[in-house]
Design a protein around this motif. Structure first.
Motif, PDB file in Angstrom:
ATOM      1  N   LEU A  87       1.242   9.722   4.762  1.00 11.61           N
ATOM      2  CA  LEU A  87       0.599   8.407   4.645  1.00 11.61           C
ATOM      3  C   LEU A  87       1.633   7.303   4.841  1.00 11.61           C
ATOM      4  O   LEU A  87       1.409   6.335   5.574  1.00 11.61           O
ATOM      5  CB  LEU A  87      -0.078   8.272   3.277  1.00 11.61           C
ATOM      6  CG  LEU A  87      -0.933   7.018   3.097  1.00 11.61           C
ATOM      7  CD1 LEU A  87      -2.072   7.295   2.149  1.00 11.61           C
ATOM      8  CD2 LEU A  87      -0.135   5.827   2.602  1.00 11.61           C
ATOM      9  N   GLY A 132     -16.690   5.976  10.635  1.00 12.72           N
ATOM     10  CA  GLY A 132     -15.680   6.404   9.664  1.00 12.72           C
ATOM     11  C   GLY A 132     -15.043   5.170   9.057  1.00 12.72           C
ATOM     12  O   GLY A 132     -14.578   4.295   9.791  1.00 12.72           O
ATOM     13  N   ASP A 133     -15.007   5.090   7.728  1.00 15.85           N
ATOM     14  CA  ASP A 133     -14.460   3.891   7.101  1.00 15.85           C
ATOM     15  C   ASP A 133     -12.995   3.718   7.471  1.00 15.85           C
ATOM     16  O   ASP A 133     -12.293   4.673   7.778  1.00 15.85           O
ATOM     17  CB  ASP A 133     -14.615   3.974   5.577  1.00 15.85           C
ATOM     18  CG  ASP A 133     -16.070   3.729   5.170  1.00 15.85           C
ATOM     19  OD1 ASP A 133     -16.927   3.554   6.081  1.00 15.85           O
ATOM     20  OD2 ASP A 133     -16.348   3.712   3.963  1.00 15.85           O
ATOM     21  N   ARG A 134     -12.583   2.481   7.443  1.00 21.80           N
ATOM     22  CA  ARG A 134     -11.219   2.146   7.861  1.00 21.80           C
ATOM     23  C   ARG A 134     -10.458   1.528   6.696  1.00 21.80           C
ATOM     24  O   ARG A 134     -11.020   0.859   5.840  1.00 21.80           O
ATOM     25  CB  ARG A 134     -11.239   1.143   9.019  1.00 21.80           C
ATOM     26  CG  ARG A 134     -11.940   1.689  10.257  1.00 21.80           C
ATOM     27  CD  ARG A 134     -12.010   0.685  11.381  1.00 21.80           C
ATOM     28  NE  ARG A 134     -10.764   0.534  12.102  1.00 21.80           N
ATOM     29  CZ  ARG A 134     -10.316   1.365  13.045  1.00 21.80           C
ATOM     30  NH1 ARG A 134     -11.022   2.432  13.383  1.00 21.80           N
ATOM     31  NH2 ARG A 134      -9.167   1.151  13.646  1.00 21.80           N
ATOM     32  N   VAL A 135      -9.164   1.751   6.693  1.00 27.54           N
ATOM     33  CA  VAL A 135      -8.256   1.070   5.781  1.00 27.54           C
ATOM     34  C   VAL A 135      -7.848  -0.226   6.455  1.00 27.54           C
ATOM     35  O   VAL A 135      -7.470  -0.218   7.625  1.00 27.54           O
ATOM     36  CB  VAL A 135      -6.999   1.916   5.507  1.00 27.54           C
ATOM     37  CG1 VAL A 135      -6.073   1.190   4.545  1.00 27.54           C
ATOM     38  CG2 VAL A 135      -7.377   3.294   4.992  1.00 27.54           C
TER      39      VAL A 135
ATOM     40  N   ILE B 114      -4.862   9.758   5.003  1.00 27.19           N
ATOM     41  CA  ILE B 114      -3.968   8.747   5.567  1.00 27.19           C
ATOM     42  C   ILE B 114      -4.765   7.673   6.286  1.00 27.19           C
ATOM     43  O   ILE B 114      -5.952   7.836   6.560  1.00 27.19           O
ATOM     44  CB  ILE B 114      -2.980   9.358   6.585  1.00 27.19           C
ATOM     45  CG1 ILE B 114      -3.771   9.911   7.791  1.00 27.19           C
ATOM     46  CG2 ILE B 114      -2.117  10.432   5.958  1.00 27.19           C
ATOM     47  CD1 ILE B 114      -2.951  10.005   9.033  1.00 27.19           C
ATOM     48  N   MET B 115      -4.085   6.572   6.602  1.00 28.67           N
ATOM     49  CA  MET B 115      -4.604   5.585   7.541  1.00 28.67           C
ATOM     50  C   MET B 115      -4.058   5.942   8.908  1.00 28.67           C
ATOM     51  O   MET B 115      -2.851   6.078   9.074  1.00 28.67           O
ATOM     52  CB  MET B 115      -4.123   4.183   7.154  1.00 28.67           C
ATOM     53  CG  MET B 115      -4.582   3.127   8.146  1.00 28.67           C
ATOM     54  SD  MET B 115      -3.973   1.440   7.788  1.00 28.67           S
ATOM     55  CE  MET B 115      -2.344   1.523   8.554  1.00 28.67           C
ATOM     56  N   LYS B 142      -8.406   3.985  10.950  1.00 26.37           N
ATOM     57  CA  LYS B 142      -9.443   4.862  10.403  1.00 26.37           C
ATOM     58  C   LYS B 142      -8.850   5.702   9.276  1.00 26.37           C
ATOM     59  O   LYS B 142      -7.742   6.219   9.407  1.00 26.37           O
ATOM     60  CB  LYS B 142      -9.953   5.769  11.514  1.00 26.37           C
ATOM     61  CG  LYS B 142     -11.199   6.548  11.141  1.00 26.37           C
ATOM     62  CD  LYS B 142     -11.721   7.318  12.341  1.00 26.37           C
ATOM     63  CE  LYS B 142     -12.939   8.154  11.969  1.00 26.37           C
ATOM     64  NZ  LYS B 142     -13.428   8.900  13.129  1.00 26.37           N
ATOM     65  N   PHE B 143      -9.578   5.817   8.176  1.00 27.44           N
ATOM     66  CA  PHE B 143      -9.116   6.723   7.127  1.00 27.44           C
ATOM     67  C   PHE B 143      -9.400   8.153   7.544  1.00 27.44           C
ATOM     68  O   PHE B 143     -10.517   8.483   7.926  1.00 27.44           O
ATOM     69  CB  PHE B 143      -9.815   6.422   5.792  1.00 27.44           C
ATOM     70  CG  PHE B 143      -9.357   7.371   4.719  1.00 27.44           C
ATOM     71  CD1 PHE B 143      -8.098   7.236   4.164  1.00 27.44           C
ATOM     72  CD2 PHE B 143     -10.156   8.417   4.294  1.00 27.44           C
ATOM     73  CE1 PHE B 143      -7.631   8.115   3.208  1.00 27.44           C
ATOM     74  CE2 PHE B 143      -9.710   9.307   3.337  1.00 27.44           C
ATOM     75  CZ  PHE B 143      -8.443   9.159   2.788  1.00 27.44           C
ATOM     76  N   LEU B 144      -8.395   8.983   7.471  1.00 30.08           N
ATOM     77  CA  LEU B 144      -8.551  10.396   7.813  1.00 30.08           C
ATOM     78  C   LEU B 144      -8.298  11.223   6.568  1.00 30.08           C
ATOM     79  O   LEU B 144      -7.176  11.269   6.075  1.00 30.08           O
ATOM     80  CB  LEU B 144      -7.555  10.802   8.895  1.00 30.08           C
ATOM     81  CG  LEU B 144      -7.576  10.033  10.205  1.00 30.08           C
ATOM     82  CD1 LEU B 144      -6.507  10.592  11.150  1.00 30.08           C
ATOM     83  CD2 LEU B 144      -8.937  10.135  10.885  1.00 30.08           C
TER      84      LEU B 144
ATOM     85  N   ILE C 118      -3.657  15.950  10.068  1.00 31.58           N
ATOM     86  CA  ILE C 118      -4.433  15.723   8.840  1.00 31.58           C
ATOM     87  C   ILE C 118      -5.768  16.457   8.945  1.00 31.58           C
ATOM     88  O   ILE C 118      -6.120  17.248   8.083  1.00 31.58           O
ATOM     89  CB  ILE C 118      -4.668  14.205   8.626  1.00 31.58           C
ATOM     90  CG1 ILE C 118      -3.352  13.428   8.692  1.00 31.58           C
ATOM     91  CG2 ILE C 118      -5.423  13.958   7.316  1.00 31.58           C
ATOM     92  CD1 ILE C 118      -2.331  13.756   7.645  1.00 31.58           C
TER      93      ILE C 118
END
Lengths: 149, 149, 149, 149, 149, 149, 149, 149, 149, 149
Positions: A87, A132-135, B114-115, B142-144, C118
């Motif tokens: 991360l 897909g949600d994003r950070v 992770i982002m 995108k959050f993975l 991931i």
């Protein structure tokens, strides 16, 4: 006890008891980003803030622990110049790949200077997205121009 | 000619003739962040994009130069693991100091993962401020989530 | 107790008592690859999984040990950037020697992007062979294309 | 001319003319993985193979270029101990994170020893998947047991 | 107790009591080179071998110590990539100075491949010489040819 | 022209024309190990030896090339502290894994001191073996005891 | 107890009790810069100075602690070659960016030589400024000319 | 031509013709510290400043050279993280030895924050002294407090 | 107890009680240079020498401490490749700056070879001088010529 | 032409024509140690000294070469922090092994301070010895005491 050991104690306690950083932050009266950084050993707290954080977590910090939380730390949260945690590595990769791009664009817009990492804010949010949600990480830092001397 | 030499040629030409990255970006039809990264040697262009960028800059790229711009690069824009340029160093410092904080908050919000730095966007803007204008960098990735296997 | 010390304790106990990772994995209900990685300190377990693993090994984890197993770790299983252990070095050597080859072939097949580490699975098997049995490692990772932005 | 310069020439020529590694491999009579590694400067070719590769690419290698392709190279395809290119870094990350796991599982299955990186094969394929196609990398290496002496 | 601490304990005990590695090796039933490497933490022993070594040295290993001696170690006997101890440095210097020579001669004799460091033996002897006795180190390793794939 | 460039020229010429190091060594009148090391840039030749080597290879060295071959070199044949080439890495691995073992055994036999890497010989031979031929490397170095002062 | 542990104890005690370095310095009878450096582990104190510093801080140093404060330290106050703490990094950055400039100007003024870091003084002051107060660091070091020999 | 090559050309020309940095600075209209830094490749000049500097030195910069002098450089004037030149090393040593002292004193006086290396001035003077003249370096940098966010 | 901890104990005891190395050396019966190096952990003592040193210092070494002093150490007295302590750094600087000069002059006088660091003596004296006393370090090492093989 | 290239040219010319450093030194009028260091690129010469050196060697230096010899160099004669050349490494090893010993003895004799590497002389001589001639290196440096400030 070192500050690193205190950090480990706080994190393990948080995990085992499912405490949220944002709830600790509310008790301290600052943003979740700032309070988490302080408990991670990167920012110093006042004695009152340290006690408030301890109470919110159900930890009764000793005087030695309070002193550690109140001391301005020798900053640096990762053990090696290139982080190994995936991360955190992705954030490093953004600098490694896009660093010269950011430099070129900031200099084109502002002239020669830097973005401060001290007069700096950071905000981390979830951005909902059907794919897909994003950070979302937003940073702002004061532009500091190089001066002639 | 290496890709690094081509990058130097492009940057010197831009500086001497006071060309703007955003104007080149308009000609290519992508954002200024993406086009600058491409010309800095971190992203590959199609032949059409490379020719458009050359025309917008008043550079008539040779076949060898076009081939370099079209090749997927070995990414990495900075010469050393820890950058020496102050502007880029400040970005690195954010990771060095706040990396574990970002990790803690992203994991609290999203769980373990992770982002992405690939399914990723970046936007750099000036934020006007009476106490001194600020650089605002917004990244979304995108959050993975880690998966069990 | 640090996570590294817990890992050492688990491994020594396993060796002395001749416990098999695959039996622990069965008790946890995940693959042997995933459970081993978790007990090696690279993946976090739920409280239930941690307790199941402890029971399967004949270890009665304390609350502190459970908290360590439940915490998302700062990943990185090897002590130095270049591993010194010969078995692990050979894996590193594959990347050092064939890394640009893998990059070239993945890009030819998929375009510009990466194989995710991931959204990733790993499977390790014995491949019987009259000239000497072979280790077979199969990895799959989702292809993530670079996007324009 | 150094071998690195020859590699750059081959890659730029391939990109500009949209040649496929697998077609070159067919002309040479080996797998795409092996031929790409050779042209990337990690494996030596015979004079016949080098000439066949050149013909397939439309490159008429000079004697000096043939000599470089025929020389057993000083292997190592990446410039730094930790790769900066994101695609190659992900492969390195797998070793950094899962290296001790692979070691534990190979030793459990085979005893003390290593997977050879010399008596070694590699196969890279696309794995179609409705949730997004996956890169599949399969490696096999002969197990070599440590011997007493 | 870590394996490094156990190694220190064994070495100090040996020195103080003037025990010979070759006598321990005789008790274990392997060569002095192999047994010394095992007690230095680079090779794993069976429980029987570990007990035999302990008896021969007058050390009564605890279960924890036996477990450490039985575990396949994370190999690597020197603390830094370049050794600082003069005796060990001289061995490193041979590789640094003559490494490309050895590569050239092995490849001329055998073709492209390596000398195995796993299917490997080592023998260290005194060679009497009127101009001053010499250390003679003989290593043999199976030649492993690179294969096409 | 640098010495490194001369080395590359010599190696490419040797490969293309299938010249043997041992034949060059015969012409120079020294062992194949010593002559190869000299042509690899680690040992200086006299003018007569340099001319003899050139004649044996069909290379007519210029005065500048002769001067390079005659100069005592800044020794060090590998580009990085840890070699990336697999053949040379295996030799390094022997030092990394067995270095403390060699130290222990040499000190047990000879007392405190080192094996010289200067008053040193090296011999590389093929050892025929039905289970696969082996590379045999024999080194001898004068034992040099530490003296009190 | 190591000197680093003593430093941590002193700093935590100072922070918790809000003691000022300058008050300790007055009690010791030296400048605040010199006394702080001593308590940070970079300068040795006499027994009298160490006792005076302890009394001024309300710490009653043990004999072991006094011995540590009296020993000439192995100097070096930062853990890594490049400091990670932002305040200290800025000082390093001045050297990284302006080092060759300082060299050029000192050599122009004085000839070939150096500024001593031993016959050296340092003074740190607040400089009031309506645009924001400034830190003023003044260093003087004796110029030492290179001599012919 | 790279910026490093231009710097070498300027310095060699200055040395051979005994030109003074302060005279070039007068012609440019800035301090000697700033102008020297610019010609050393750490600060960008305007086209007018670059031409003025060239005229003052008797160098007639080409368009390519002017472009290099006008480009905001990738800063970093020393080749390695730890400088090897003795004059520059002494400056680094001050940071290595007194860095934590400076941090402690600045934080005691100003609170948590840094001294800016951007809003920064530097002045280098000769200080006459009967015991040997001294180099006096005065730096001032704006204090930037860490802010809560 | 590690050897490093024993060294710290010896040094602190010496400092606190104002013991002189030369007096310890007299009791041991060797030079001050050799005995100091032994007590600093770089040379092994016999049991008799270790007991004599302990008696001379008023330290009554335990069996464990004696064993540590009797063991041939893993040599290397400084923690990092480049020393941070200014006194030791100056010695390193001599090698960094004048190393190639020493090489050139030794080779001119003796031919190709080295000065031994094993068959080596060292003597450190005060040289009185009206311009300031000088440290005089005299080293002699046997010249070892490279031999053909 | 860089200074490194000029050094190589000088050394190759010296070797091919069998010129002695001491003869060049006589012509320049300084010691062989100082003149060799200057021609190795570590000390600057005056124009007269540079011309005298050139004449003594039969090299007619161009203006560019004279300018390089006259410029105060960025000192540092070895390419890596730890030298790979065996002759130079032995000097480094002396610092690595005996550095803390030298520190202890200099501090015992002189108090806290350093031996200057600037106000420094070096003398290299052959010491005849029936057991093999020895290299004798004598260094003297002014003792510089740390001062309080």
């Amino acid at each position: 006890m070192t500050r690193a050991e205190l950090t480990e104690k706080i994190v393990a306690h948080k995990t085992f008891n499912d405490i949220k950083w944002k709830d600790v932050a509310t008790a301290v009266g600052q943003s979740k980003e700032w309070v988490t950084a302080a408990l991670m050993g990167q920012i110093s707290l006042t004695k009152e803030q340290a006690i408030a954080a301890g109470n919110a977590m159900g930890l009764n910090f000793s005087d030695e622990e309070l002193a550690l939380l109140m001391t301005v730390p020798y900053r640096g949260s990762i053990a090696t110049a290139v982080p190994t945690d995936p991360l955190i590595y992705r954030l490093y990769e953004v600098v490694a790949v896009y660093g010269t791009t950011m430099k070129a664009l900031i200099e084109e817009e502002f002239g020669d200077g830097i973005m401060s990492a001290i007069d700096f804010t950071m905000d981390i949010q979830r951005e909902e997205n059907p794919a897909g949600d994003r950070v979302k990480i937003e940073m702002t830092g004061k532009f500091l121009p190089y001066k002639t001397f």
